[in-house]
Design a protein around this motif. Structure first.
Motif, PDB file in Angstrom:
ATOM      1  N   GLU A   4       0.854  -1.184   0.000  1.00 14.51           N
ATOM      2  CA  GLU A   4       0.000   0.000   0.000  1.00 14.51           C
ATOM      3  C   GLU A   4       0.893   1.239   0.000  1.00 14.51           C
ATOM      4  O   GLU A   4       1.851   1.323   0.766  1.00 14.51           O
ATOM      5  CB  GLU A   4      -0.891   0.007   1.243  1.00 14.51           C
ATOM      6  CG  GLU A   4      -1.908   1.109   1.226  1.00 14.51           C
ATOM      7  CD  GLU A   4      -2.870   1.016   2.400  1.00 14.51           C
ATOM      8  OE1 GLU A   4      -3.328   2.076   2.846  1.00 14.51           O
ATOM      9  OE2 GLU A   4      -3.134  -0.094   2.870  1.00 14.51           O
ATOM     10  N   VAL A   5       0.570   2.181  -0.854  1.00 16.05           N
ATOM     11  CA  VAL A   5       1.442   3.336  -1.022  1.00 16.05           C
ATOM     12  C   VAL A   5       0.770   4.619  -0.565  1.00 16.05           C
ATOM     13  O   VAL A   5      -0.447   4.702  -0.488  1.00 16.05           O
ATOM     14  CB  VAL A   5       1.879   3.503  -2.496  1.00 16.05           C
ATOM     15  CG1 VAL A   5       2.651   2.302  -2.957  1.00 16.05           C
ATOM     16  CG2 VAL A   5       0.689   3.761  -3.390  1.00 16.05           C
ATOM     17  N   ASP A   6       1.612   5.594  -0.303  1.00 17.50           N
ATOM     18  CA  ASP A   6       1.118   6.942  -0.066  1.00 17.50           C
ATOM     19  C   ASP A   6       0.771   7.549  -1.419  1.00 17.50           C
ATOM     20  O   ASP A   6       1.124   7.007  -2.468  1.00 17.50           O
ATOM     21  CB  ASP A   6       2.187   7.788   0.626  1.00 17.50           C
ATOM     22  CG  ASP A   6       2.459   7.339   2.041  1.00 17.50           C
ATOM     23  OD1 ASP A   6       1.513   6.883   2.711  1.00 17.50           O
ATOM     24  OD2 ASP A   6       3.618   7.428   2.475  1.00 17.50           O
ATOM     25  N   GLU A   7       0.106   8.673  -1.405  1.00 20.36           N
ATOM     26  CA  GLU A   7      -0.268   9.316  -2.656  1.00 20.36           C
ATOM     27  C   GLU A   7       0.955   9.943  -3.317  1.00 20.36           C
ATOM     28  O   GLU A   7       1.711  10.676  -2.696  1.00 20.36           O
ATOM     29  CB  GLU A   7      -1.314  10.397  -2.387  1.00 20.36           C
ATOM     30  CG  GLU A   7      -1.782  11.083  -3.642  1.00 20.36           C
ATOM     31  CD  GLU A   7      -2.820  12.157  -3.375  1.00 20.36           C
ATOM     32  OE1 GLU A   7      -3.184  12.841  -4.324  1.00 20.36           O
ATOM     33  OE2 GLU A   7      -3.249  12.314  -2.223  1.00 20.36           O
ATOM     34  N   GLN A   8       1.150   9.618  -4.599  1.00 20.23           N
ATOM     35  CA  GLN A   8       2.194  10.238  -5.394  1.00 20.23           C
ATOM     36  C   GLN A   8       1.574  11.492  -6.006  1.00 20.23           C
ATOM     37  O   GLN A   8       0.474  11.425  -6.556  1.00 20.23           O
ATOM     38  CB  GLN A   8       2.670   9.300  -6.506  1.00 20.23           C
ATOM     39  CG  GLN A   8       2.963   7.877  -6.048  1.00 20.23           C
ATOM     40  CD  GLN A   8       4.008   7.760  -4.960  1.00 20.23           C
ATOM     41  OE1 GLN A   8       5.111   8.249  -5.097  1.00 20.23           O
ATOM     42  NE2 GLN A   8       3.660   7.112  -3.874  1.00 20.23           N
ATOM     43  N   GLN A   9       2.224  12.623  -5.911  1.00 23.95           N
ATOM     44  CA  GLN A   9       1.610  13.861  -6.380  1.00 23.95           C
ATOM     45  C   GLN A   9       2.595  14.691  -7.193  1.00 23.95           C
ATOM     46  O   GLN A   9       3.727  14.920  -6.770  1.00 23.95           O
ATOM     47  CB  GLN A   9       1.120  14.681  -5.185  1.00 23.95           C
ATOM     48  CG  GLN A   9       0.444  15.964  -5.583  1.00 23.95           C
ATOM     49  CD  GLN A   9      -0.055  16.740  -4.375  1.00 23.95           C
ATOM     50  OE1 GLN A   9      -0.107  16.237  -3.275  1.00 23.95           O
ATOM     51  NE2 GLN A   9      -0.416  17.974  -4.597  1.00 23.95           N
ATOM     52  N   SER A  63       5.610  15.300  -4.788  1.00 28.60           N
ATOM     53  CA  SER A  63       5.741  14.404  -3.654  1.00 28.60           C
ATOM     54  C   SER A  63       5.634  12.973  -4.171  1.00 28.60           C
ATOM     55  O   SER A  63       4.556  12.532  -4.573  1.00 28.60           O
ATOM     56  CB  SER A  63       4.640  14.686  -2.619  1.00 28.60           C
ATOM     57  OG  SER A  63       4.737  13.772  -1.542  1.00 28.60           O
ATOM     58  N   PRO A  66       6.625   9.821  -2.441  1.00 26.03           N
ATOM     59  CA  PRO A  66       7.168   9.147  -1.265  1.00 26.03           C
ATOM     60  C   PRO A  66       7.519   7.680  -1.472  1.00 26.03           C
ATOM     61  O   PRO A  66       8.302   7.133  -0.692  1.00 26.03           O
ATOM     62  CB  PRO A  66       6.063   9.306  -0.219  1.00 26.03           C
ATOM     63  CG  PRO A  66       4.819   9.496  -1.018  1.00 26.03           C
ATOM     64  CD  PRO A  66       5.234  10.229  -2.257  1.00 26.03           C
ATOM     65  N   ASP A  67       6.970   7.040  -2.501  1.00 28.70           N
ATOM     66  CA  ASP A  67       7.209   5.616  -2.688  1.00 28.70           C
ATOM     67  C   ASP A  67       8.020   5.283  -3.931  1.00 28.70           C
ATOM     68  O   ASP A  67       8.139   4.125  -4.316  1.00 28.70           O
ATOM     69  CB  ASP A  67       5.877   4.863  -2.719  1.00 28.70           C
ATOM     70  CG  ASP A  67       5.179   4.965  -1.376  1.00 28.70           C
ATOM     71  OD1 ASP A  67       5.795   4.589  -0.361  1.00 28.70           O
ATOM     72  OD2 ASP A  67       4.035   5.431  -1.326  1.00 28.70           O
TER      73      ASP A  67
END
Length: 154
Positions: free
Chosen positions: A21-26, A56, A58-59
């Motif tokens: 599960e990933v954080d939102e890539q923005q 952003s 993060p992953d």
């Protein structure tokens, strides 16, 4: 910096898959009304955030982050050079652009004392002659992650 760069980055980010599960890539949104209250701020950084906005990821690898300038009265310093900190990676390194010649450096393990980054044995590593070169390396790293699940170091 051009629109092609931003389109390539968004495309690679959308193609990336993760086994967790990933954080939102923005990527973005652009900040066309970015305040020019900092006359010393380099035009290429202003253009980046006016056209693309903050990033952003993060992953992607350990993470990559480009953050817009925040209003301050003067630039930061690295030893005797004036710099602008504009990004970081998930490993704690900071990406900076020198004001005098536009080089992009990765700062590793530096102390920040009274508004000045102070070098240690790890110090500063040159990662680009200019912001455009650095941004191209960033998009290539994100494309490599999307295509093969690993990222090249910036």
């Amino acid at each position: 910096m051009n629109g092609d760069w931003a389109a390539r980055l968004k495309n690679a980010t959308s193609r990336a898959t993760f086994p967790y599960e990933v954080d939102e890539q923005q990527v973005g949104p652009p900040a066309p009304d970015l305040d020019r209250t900092m006359p010393w701020m380099p035009d290429d950084l202003i253009t980046l955030f006016r056209e693309v906005g903050p990033i952003s990821l993060p992953d992607i690898g350990n993470g990559y982050f480009l953050y817009p300038p925040t209003p301050v009265d003067r630039p930061d310093r690295l030893d005797d050079a004036e710099i602008v900190v504009f990004g970081s990676n998930g490993g704690g390194d900071q990406y900076v652009r020198t004001l005098a010649d536009g080089r992009v450096l990765r700062l590793q393990g530096l102390a920040y004392i009274d508004g000045v980054f102070v070098s240690n044995d790890v110090g500063a590593e040159r990662v680009g002659d200019d912001l455009a070169y650095f941004l191209d390396r960033l998009v290539v790293a994100v494309e490599a992650f999307a295509d093969h699940g690993h990222v090249t170091d910036l």
